[in-house]
Design an enzyme around this catalytic site. Structure first.
Site, mmCIF file in Angstrom:
data_model
loop_
_atom_site.group_PDB
_atom_site.id
_atom_site.type_symbol
_atom_site.label_atom_id
_atom_site.label_comp_id
_atom_site.label_asym_id
_atom_site.label_seq_id
_atom_site.Cartn_x
_atom_site.Cartn_y
_atom_site.Cartn_z
ATOM 1 N N ILE A 93 0.806 -1.238 0.000
ATOM 2 C CA ILE A 93 0.000 0.000 0.000
ATOM 3 C C ILE A 93 0.834 1.281 0.000
ATOM 4 O O ILE A 93 0.300 2.360 -0.196
ATOM 5 C CB ILE A 93 -0.978 0.063 1.198
ATOM 6 C CG1 ILE A 93 -0.241 -0.092 2.527
ATOM 7 C CG2 ILE A 93 -2.095 -0.938 1.045
ATOM 8 C CD1 ILE A 93 -1.035 0.427 3.702
ATOM 9 N N GLU A 95 5.125 3.193 0.056
ATOM 10 C CA GLU A 95 6.578 3.041 0.036
ATOM 11 C C GLU A 95 7.245 4.346 0.423
ATOM 12 O O GLU A 95 6.625 5.408 0.425
ATOM 13 C CB GLU A 95 7.063 2.616 -1.357
ATOM 14 C CG GLU A 95 6.801 3.662 -2.443
ATOM 15 C CD GLU A 95 7.324 3.239 -3.805
ATOM 16 O OE1 GLU A 95 7.408 2.027 -4.069
ATOM 17 O OE2 GLU A 95 7.655 4.139 -4.597
ATOM 18 N N GLY A 96 8.500 4.233 0.815
ATOM 19 C CA GLY A 96 9.303 5.412 1.108
ATOM 20 C C GLY A 96 10.748 5.003 0.896
ATOM 21 O O GLY A 96 11.019 3.820 0.633
ATOM 22 N N GLY A 99 11.821 1.937 2.862
ATOM 23 C CA GLY A 99 11.372 0.589 2.529
ATOM 24 C C GLY A 99 9.917 0.536 2.101
ATOM 25 O O GLY A 99 9.396 1.507 1.552
ATOM 26 N N LYS A 115 5.752 -2.337 8.010
ATOM 27 C CA LYS A 115 6.769 -1.519 7.339
ATOM 28 C C LYS A 115 8.031 -2.333 7.355
ATOM 29 O O LYS A 115 8.536 -2.649 8.439
ATOM 30 C CB LYS A 115 7.027 -0.230 8.128
ATOM 31 C CG LYS A 115 6.095 0.907 7.818
ATOM 32 C CD LYS A 115 6.487 2.162 8.602
ATOM 33 C CE LYS A 115 7.558 2.984 7.906
ATOM 34 N NZ LYS A 115 7.658 4.354 8.475
ATOM 35 N N SER A 214 -6.575 5.719 5.181
ATOM 36 C CA SER A 214 -5.888 6.422 4.084
ATOM 37 C C SER A 214 -5.463 7.820 4.497
ATOM 38 O O SER A 214 -6.006 8.390 5.447
ATOM 39 C CB SER A 214 -6.763 6.469 2.829
ATOM 40 O OG SER A 214 -8.035 6.913 3.174
ATOM 41 N N ASP A 251 7.314 16.738 10.768
ATOM 42 C CA ASP A 251 7.073 16.380 9.360
ATOM 43 C C ASP A 251 5.617 15.988 9.139
ATOM 44 O O ASP A 251 5.331 14.990 8.484
ATOM 45 C CB ASP A 251 8.003 15.218 8.969
ATOM 46 C CG ASP A 251 8.166 15.085 7.461
ATOM 47 O OD1 ASP A 251 7.887 16.061 6.735
ATOM 48 O OD2 ASP A 251 8.564 13.995 7.008
ATOM 49 N N ASP A 290 4.731 8.201 10.996
ATOM 50 C CA ASP A 290 5.999 8.616 10.396
ATOM 51 C C ASP A 290 6.811 9.572 11.278
ATOM 52 O O ASP A 290 6.735 10.793 11.135
ATOM 53 C CB ASP A 290 5.723 9.256 9.023
ATOM 54 C CG ASP A 290 6.999 9.385 8.197
ATOM 55 O OD1 ASP A 290 8.085 9.108 8.750
ATOM 56 O OD2 ASP A 290 6.899 9.756 7.015
HETATM 57 N N1 LIG Z 1 -0.367 2.474 10.134
HETATM 58 C C1 LIG Z 1 -0.588 2.648 8.821
HETATM 59 N N2 LIG Z 1 -1.805 2.400 8.299
HETATM 60 C C2 LIG Z 1 -2.061 2.577 6.989
HETATM 61 N N3 LIG Z 1 -1.144 2.991 6.100
HETATM 62 C C3 LIG Z 1 0.100 3.250 6.546
HETATM 63 C C4 LIG Z 1 0.454 3.103 7.925
HETATM 64 N N4 LIG Z 1 1.749 3.433 8.081
HETATM 65 C C5 LIG Z 1 2.188 3.770 6.850
HETATM 66 N N5 LIG Z 1 1.208 3.670 5.915
HETATM 67 C C6 LIG Z 1 1.290 3.978 4.473
HETATM 68 O O1 LIG Z 1 2.641 3.911 4.049
HETATM 69 C C7 LIG Z 1 3.102 5.207 3.611
HETATM 70 C C8 LIG Z 1 4.559 5.405 4.024
HETATM 71 O O2 LIG Z 1 4.700 5.285 5.434
HETATM 72 P P1 LIG Z 1 5.459 6.376 6.307
HETATM 73 O O3 LIG Z 1 5.534 5.858 7.683
HETATM 74 O O4 LIG Z 1 4.786 7.704 6.136
HETATM 75 O O5 LIG Z 1 6.894 6.393 5.675
HETATM 76 P P2 LIG Z 1 7.766 7.533 4.953
HETATM 77 O O6 LIG Z 1 8.812 7.898 5.920
HETATM 78 O O7 LIG Z 1 8.339 6.928 3.739
HETATM 79 O O8 LIG Z 1 6.862 8.672 4.585
HETATM 80 C C9 LIG Z 1 2.118 6.187 4.240
HETATM 81 O O9 LIG Z 1 2.029 7.403 3.539
HETATM 82 C C10 LIG Z 1 0.824 5.398 4.212
HETATM 83 O O10 LIG Z 1 0.241 5.449 2.944
HETATM 84 MG MG LIG Z 2 5.425 9.566 5.459
#
Ligand SMILES: Nc1ncnc2c1ncn2[C@@H]1O[C@H](COP(=O)(O)OP(=O)(O)O)[C@@H](O)[C@H]1O
Ligand SMILES: [Mg+2]
Length: 397
Positions: A93, A95-96, A99, A115, A214, A251, A290
């Site tokens: 769903i 990525e970053g 990972g 994650k 979302s 952030d 995040d």
């Molecule tokens: N607990 C969660 N529930 C649903 N989606 C998540 C969750 N954690 C992360 N995501 C999805 O994964 C994406 C990347 O995670 P995130 O922790 O924001 O990492 P990054 O540091 O790459 O921004 C988020 O924008 C979201 O779409």
């Molecule tokens: Mg993020």
């Protein structure tokens, strides 16, 4: 990530480790004194330099501390943490650069996300070097501390993503997850390297979180009343963490605020300084995610990311998001160790700006929508007159 003792008499010692490089230079094998009462201290304080040399105290590595947080003695094969049948029902769903994020049906009920963060390897992944155990330890610690605020007494919030499990795994990437990565790449396009590059020795941290729904950018609200309650929930969550942990998110753009749909008559309760605040959800519940850039203070130890080492963060232009990084820097004089809760207000101001200019609403012609747009506008005009979110919340809600 950096860890540092806040108390004044540690100040000079603190200097030694305000950069990750100096920490690794001085404790070259990342060997740190064991202090079981306080894992953070054992990782962070440069006073340990002398202790390590002078005493024959037991020492512990960052690797061992991470494994302890995972409840493990050794990294486990992927299948031991997540069975084939769990992976079978996974979807990618998000990525970053860190990972990949997968959604799966939790055998204990509900949906969760994992994650998957490769660590410790020499391979450059998604253009970045992999995090080391000591860097990931700080991230795990922040996520756990914020998640645990849901069980706290006087300062309590469920507004941070719930950490359900943390695992340290080793091995090549599971086939099923590679397949899901490829599917995502073909359908939505990925900016990441395919995880088929990882060999059998690769280590990962898998952070399992409750599914928060979302993000703000993708969510379609019924009307601005729902955006208003989203804003209230974010503000109360920040106020509680400011008070309990001297937290700054740093952030909080619209990709890091998640929304799920709940019963429209439900409410969420926050506790700030022992006093309860109920907020009607109007059908939306917030989860903040995040914490890569975040700062907390825990038993006198500051965990923060020294953003002064990342000048690119302050040169981007376009969205108000990029202005916020510059405004935070202006406010704290580029000292990212310091607690400057005004940064949380800046992100709330950004959130109000998004609510007024970019969030999507289904019903825009109703009286209630127009009324709450007015309230959001007024909040936006006034919020930067406060010093911190707690002060704002106490006056407003
Ligand atoms: N607990 C969660 N529930 C649903 N989606 C998540 C969750 N954690 C992360 N995501 C999805 O994964 C994406 C990347 O995670 P995130 O922790 O924001 O990492 P990054 O540091 O790459 O921004 C988020 O924008 C979201 O779409
Ligand atoms: Mg993020």
């Amino acid at each position: 990530m950096h860890l540092c003792a806040e108390s004044p008499h540690f100040d000079t010692k603190c200097m030694c480790i305000t950069t990750y490089e100096s920490l690794s230079g001085y404790v070259s094998d990342r060997i740190l004194e064991d202090n079981l009462e306080n894992d953070l201290r054992s990782l962070s304080l440069s006073k340990r330099k002398t202790s390590i040399v002078q005493n024959s105290t037991p020492v512990v590595t960052a690797r061992e501390l991470v494994l302890k947080k995972c409840g493990q003695e050794e990294p486990l094969p992927f299948e031991e943490c997540y069975s084939k049948s769990v992976l079978q029902n996974c979807q990618k769903i998000g990525e970053g650069v860190y990972g990949e994020v997968f959604l799966f049906k939790n055998p204990n009920g509900g949906t969760s996300v994992m994650k998957v963060i490769p660590i410790e390897g020499d391979l450059i992944v998604n253009g970045e070097r992999q995090k080391k155990f000591d860097e990931i330890l700080s991230e795990i610690t922040i996520a756990l501390e914020l998640s645990n605020l849901r069980n706290n007494n006087d300062n309590k919030t469920s507004g941070f993503s719930e950490v359900q499990k943390v695992c340290c795994v080793q091995g090549s990437y599971p086939e099923k997850l590679i397949y899901l990565w490829e599917l995502y790449d073909e359908t939505r396009g990925s900016e990441n390297d395919s995880p088929d590059i990882f060999g059998e020795d690769q280590l990962y941290i898998v952070l399992q979180l409750a599914n928060g729904g979302s993000d703000l950018e993708a969510f379609i609200f019924n009307n601005s009343l729902q955006a208003y309650t989203m804003f209230q929930q974010v503000a109360c969550t920040l106020a509680v963490a400011e008070e309990e942990l001297h937290f700054e998110h740093r952030d909080l753009h619209w990709g890091n605020v998640l929304l799920s749909t709940v019963d429209k008559n439900s409410k969420v309760t926050f506790r700030l300084d022992g006093k309860n605040y109920d907020i009607m959800t109007k059908g939306v519940e917030v989860a903040i995610i995040d914490f890569t850039l975040s700062r907390i203070e825990c038993e006198g130890v500051v965990i923060f990311n020294d953003l002064s080492l990342d000048p690119d963060l302050f040169t981007a232009e376009g969205d108000y998001q990029f202005e916020v990084y510059k405004l935070m820097q202006k406010k704290n004089g580029n000292n990212w160790q310091r607690f400057e809760p005004y940064s949380n207000l800046l992100w709330l101001h950004y959130t109000l700006d998004k609510a007024l200019t970019a969030l999507r609403y289904k019903n825009t012609q109703t009286k209630v929508h127009k009324e709450y747009l007015g309230k959001l506008r007024q909040l936006k005009d006034e919020i930067l007159n406060y010093n911190n979110v707690k002060e704002f919340v106490l006056e407003y809600f």
